[in-house]
Design a protein around this motif. Structure first.
Motif, mmCIF file in Angstrom:
data_model
loop_
_atom_site.group_PDB
_atom_site.id
_atom_site.type_symbol
_atom_site.label_atom_id
_atom_site.label_comp_id
_atom_site.label_asym_id
_atom_site.label_seq_id
_atom_site.Cartn_x
_atom_site.Cartn_y
_atom_site.Cartn_z
ATOM 1 N N ASN A 185 0.809 -1.214 0.000
ATOM 2 C CA ASN A 185 0.000 0.000 0.000
ATOM 3 C C ASN A 185 0.846 1.269 0.000
ATOM 4 O OD1 ASN A 185 -3.069 -0.569 0.157
ATOM 5 N ND2 ASN A 185 -2.148 -2.104 1.488
ATOM 6 N N PHE A 186 2.034 1.209 0.576
ATOM 7 C CA PHE A 186 2.931 2.364 0.502
ATOM 8 C C PHE A 186 3.364 2.603 -0.949
ATOM 9 C CE2 PHE A 186 2.914 2.595 4.961
ATOM 10 C CZ PHE A 186 3.685 3.663 5.405
ATOM 11 N N GLY A 187 3.376 1.548 -1.748
ATOM 12 C CA GLY A 187 3.758 1.692 -3.150
ATOM 13 C C GLY A 187 2.655 2.209 -4.045
ATOM 14 N N LEU A 188 1.439 2.323 -3.496
ATOM 15 C CA LEU A 188 0.291 2.787 -4.266
ATOM 16 C C LEU A 188 0.082 1.916 -5.502
ATOM 17 C CD1 LEU A 188 0.975 6.629 -3.917
ATOM 18 C CD2 LEU A 188 -0.653 5.254 -2.606
ATOM 19 N N ASN A 189 -0.684 2.389 -6.471
ATOM 20 C CA ASN A 189 -0.998 1.550 -7.629
ATOM 21 C C ASN A 189 0.230 1.263 -8.492
ATOM 22 O OD1 ASN A 189 -3.719 1.360 -7.001
ATOM 23 N ND2 ASN A 189 -4.249 3.216 -8.128
ATOM 24 N N THR A 190 1.093 2.265 -8.656
ATOM 25 C CA THR A 190 2.214 2.122 -9.590
ATOM 26 C C THR A 190 3.289 1.173 -9.074
ATOM 27 O OG1 THR A 190 1.830 4.386 -10.308
ATOM 28 C CG2 THR A 190 3.902 3.379 -10.959
ATOM 29 N N ASN A 191 3.685 1.355 -7.820
ATOM 30 C CA ASN A 191 4.793 0.566 -7.259
ATOM 31 C C ASN A 191 4.344 -0.481 -6.239
ATOM 32 O OD1 ASN A 191 7.100 1.773 -8.604
ATOM 33 N ND2 ASN A 191 6.678 3.626 -7.407
ATOM 34 N N GLY A 192 3.039 -0.645 -6.083
ATOM 35 C CA GLY A 192 2.524 -1.544 -5.052
ATOM 36 C C GLY A 192 3.042 -2.970 -5.164
ATOM 37 N N GLU A 193 2.943 -3.545 -6.357
ATOM 38 C CA GLU A 193 3.378 -4.936 -6.536
ATOM 39 C C GLU A 193 4.891 -5.066 -6.363
ATOM 40 O OE1 GLU A 193 1.573 -7.634 -6.727
ATOM 41 O OE2 GLU A 193 -0.246 -6.421 -6.552
ATOM 42 N N LEU A 221 15.569 -1.844 2.381
ATOM 43 C CA LEU A 221 14.447 -1.578 1.479
ATOM 44 C C LEU A 221 14.904 -0.921 0.180
ATOM 45 C CD1 LEU A 221 11.764 -0.342 4.052
ATOM 46 C CD2 LEU A 221 11.910 -2.576 2.945
ATOM 47 N N LEU A 222 15.761 0.085 0.304
ATOM 48 C CA LEU A 222 16.239 0.762 -0.902
ATOM 49 C C LEU A 222 17.190 -0.122 -1.702
ATOM 50 C CD1 LEU A 222 16.840 4.294 0.644
ATOM 51 C CD2 LEU A 222 15.130 3.729 -1.075
ATOM 52 N N GLY A 223 17.991 -0.929 -0.981
ATOM 53 C CA GLY A 223 18.937 -1.803 -1.661
ATOM 54 C C GLY A 223 18.248 -2.854 -2.498
ATOM 55 N N ASN A 224 17.154 -3.423 -1.991
ATOM 56 C CA ASN A 224 16.471 -4.483 -2.732
ATOM 57 C C ASN A 224 15.634 -3.964 -3.890
ATOM 58 O OD1 ASN A 224 17.578 -6.513 -1.157
ATOM 59 N ND2 ASN A 224 15.662 -7.655 -1.083
ATOM 60 N N THR A 225 15.609 -2.645 -4.074
ATOM 61 C CA THR A 225 14.999 -2.082 -5.275
ATOM 62 C C THR A 225 16.042 -1.820 -6.349
ATOM 63 O OG1 THR A 225 15.320 0.215 -4.587
ATOM 64 C CG2 THR A 225 13.309 -0.866 -3.834
ATOM 65 N N GLY A 226 17.310 -1.936 -5.988
ATOM 66 C CA GLY A 226 18.371 -1.599 -6.924
ATOM 67 C C GLY A 226 18.764 -0.135 -6.888
ATOM 68 N N LEU A 227 18.132 0.633 -5.977
ATOM 69 C CA LEU A 227 18.409 2.063 -5.917
ATOM 70 C C LEU A 227 19.791 2.380 -5.326
ATOM 71 C CD1 LEU A 227 14.924 3.412 -4.790
ATOM 72 C CD2 LEU A 227 16.020 3.734 -7.016
ATOM 73 N N PHE A 263 9.306 6.269 -10.873
ATOM 74 C CA PHE A 263 9.214 7.655 -10.415
ATOM 75 C C PHE A 263 8.271 8.456 -11.313
ATOM 76 C CE2 PHE A 263 13.094 6.227 -8.490
ATOM 77 C CZ PHE A 263 13.265 6.993 -7.343
ATOM 78 N N PHE A 264 8.168 8.025 -12.565
ATOM 79 C CA PHE A 264 7.443 8.776 -13.584
ATOM 80 C C PHE A 264 5.969 8.938 -13.203
ATOM 81 C CE2 PHE A 264 5.287 8.870 -17.840
ATOM 82 C CZ PHE A 264 5.746 10.128 -18.215
ATOM 83 N N PRO A 268 6.260 14.273 -6.255
ATOM 84 C CA PRO A 268 7.495 13.982 -5.513
ATOM 85 C C PRO A 268 7.260 13.326 -4.150
ATOM 86 C CG PRO A 268 7.682 16.108 -6.576
ATOM 87 C CD PRO A 268 6.272 15.642 -6.818
ATOM 88 N N ASP A 269 6.189 13.726 -3.431
ATOM 89 C CA ASP A 269 5.934 13.123 -2.118
ATOM 90 C C ASP A 269 5.609 11.638 -2.210
ATOM 91 O OD1 ASP A 269 6.465 15.462 -0.840
ATOM 92 O OD2 ASP A 269 4.387 15.937 -0.315
ATOM 93 N N ASN A 270 5.275 11.166 -3.405
ATOM 94 C CA ASN A 270 4.992 9.736 -3.599
ATOM 95 C C ASN A 270 6.146 8.993 -4.255
ATOM 96 O OD1 ASN A 270 2.402 9.632 -2.465
ATOM 97 N ND2 ASN A 270 1.436 10.315 -4.369
ATOM 98 N N PHE A 271 7.290 9.662 -4.411
ATOM 99 C CA PHE A 271 8.451 8.976 -4.972
ATOM 100 C C PHE A 271 8.774 7.739 -4.121
ATOM 101 C CE2 PHE A 271 10.898 12.459 -7.522
ATOM 102 C CZ PHE A 271 9.840 12.499 -8.423
#
Length: 423
Positions: A185-193, A221-227, A263-264, A268-271
């Motif tokens: 749910n923190f990922g919202l529709n775009t990043n949720g899955e 958390l950030l590492g496992n996204t590849g960020l 990100f697209f 920004p607050d939902n990045f």
């Protein structure tokens, strides 16, 4: 003409029940139409019908045409051996059981008055948005409220299915399930899955152990996204990257980039950087979160538990190496409302059900205290006279639109049924 209309006609006896006769001329008296099963097998179970001088107890099957019996291969199915009456709109052929005895047929076409048919056709005629949009304002509050409650719990039943699946995957660890649901749910529709996959890729036992150091949680958390896989001069980035690879080695985790986060088209607050930092800070500030939100209580308790911000670094950053004007990036009330609606309420429902507890009224009361959702569907309902005062009502209307209106299930809908009854 559709078969569900014939089910409605039979269930509520919306036809001339006097002087009924089978296709062979035998008189029919309906004692009990039977129970509408909506399951595999005959349509109505345990009906009681007098045909001629003989009273029968058994099942009733309904079709548009008699020949549909053979089209559906009921003659090969033992479940239909106990059918005592075949109710059809149009009789076009005789029907026999496997022992060659004929099944009595009742043709309804001449028994239903033209007004009932016209009302049905009017209801199911496509409109600009939903079939009954011009009649919605005529529905009384009692009917609407009762139907909304049914819709709400149907929606919760659907939302609880992935919760039970997660429970199996996490060896019945409700805290781990909550973590996965919150991540989604923190990922919202775009990043949720993607966020859900990130949460599933880190054993929750590690989240528990590392929850005393916010930087470690963010690194995971950030590492496992590849960020954290690129090269940057930012000191905070370098620190998180060092921690991440240390934690990979410490816990013998695989360095897996699930798939790139988006990100697209996000404000920004939902990045994803901000949302993942807020999620990390939630678990840094709230130990044993599940025990705090698993049972009903004032909604204010939830707002207080989720009163968290992104880490200090993110107060003047949205991405690494790109400084921005300082802003404290707290979870907004509207975002917490989404968490209550999409995570906490379904989790409380599923948990109570697993414990054999009844908390229906508590769940309704909780959502009565949450602001109504704002979206195009709610705007449309409002334009037709159905205005929502809270999230309980908006959740019910979403279920109505998605599962009934969009699927033309008017004759299974409390509103559609009431409109036909009134007419």
């Amino acid at each position: 003409m559709k078969e569900d209309f014939l089910h409605y006609i039979w269930k509520f006896k919306k036809f001339d029940t006097l002087n009924l006769k089978t296709s062979n001329g035998e008189e029919i008296t309906i004692v009990n139409v039977g129970q509408y099963l909506e399951l595999a097998g005959p349509d109505f179970f345990n009906a009681q019908i007098v045909i001629g001088d003989q009273k029968w107890a058994g099942n009733v099957e309904i079709h548009l045409k008699s020949s549909d019996w053979y089209m559906h291969h009921h003659e090969r199915d033992a479940a239909y051996e106990n059918v005592i009456l075949h109710v059809v709109w149009e009789h076009d052929t005789e029907i026999y059981r496997s022992n060659n005895t004929e099944i009595p047929v009742l043709e309804l076409k001449k028994q239903v008055d033209s007004v009932t048919i016209a009302d049905y056709l009017s209801l199911i005629t496509p409109k600009s948005w939903i079939f009954c949009e011009k009649q919605l304002k005529n529905i009384d509050d009692f009917t609407l409220k009762n139907w909304q409650e049914r819709l709400f719990f149907e929606r919760l039943e659907r939302k609880s299915k992935p919760i039970y699946e997660l429970l199996q995957q996490t060896n019945n660890d409700w805290e781990a399930v909550l973590f996965c649901l919150l991540a989604k749910n923190f990922g919202l529709n775009t990043n949720g899955e993607i966020f859900l996959k990130i949460a599933q890729s880190i054993p929750f036992s590690i989240i528990r152990k590392e929850s005393f150091e916010i930087e470690n949680l963010e690194a995971l958390l950030l590492g496992n996204t590849g960020l954290l896989d690129s090269v940057k001069e930012d000191i905070y980035f370098k620190d998180l990257k060092f921690r991440y690879f240390y934690l990979l080695h410490k816990y013998q985790l695989e360095n897996r980039i699930i798939e790139p986060v988006q990100f697209f088209k996000h404000r920004p607050d939902n990045f994803p950087t901000i949302r993942l930092s807020q999620l990390a800070n939630l678990y840094y500030s709230q130990k044993n979160l599940f025990s705090k939100i698993s049972t009903s209580g004032p909604v204010q308790n939830i707002y207080e538990a989720f009163d968290v911000s992104a880490s200090n670094y993110w107060q003047n950053h949205y991405q690494f190496d790109k400084e921005s004007p300082k802003k404290k990036k707290k979870l907004s009330k509207s975002f917490i409302d989404l968490i209550i609606i999409n995570t906490i309420i379904p989790l409380q429902f599923a948990y109570a059900k697993s414990q054999g507890k009844e908390i229906s009224e508590d769940l309704i009361q909780l959502l009565n205290e949450v602001a109504p959702e704002k979206n195009a569907i709610m705007d449309k309902f409002s334009s037709f006279g159905i205005k929502s005062k809270n999230a309980f009502e908006t959740q019910s209307l979403l279920q109505l639109k998605n599962e009934y209106c969009n699927k033309s299930r008017c004759l299974e809908c409390g509103i559609g049924m009431e409109l036909l009854k009134k007419s």
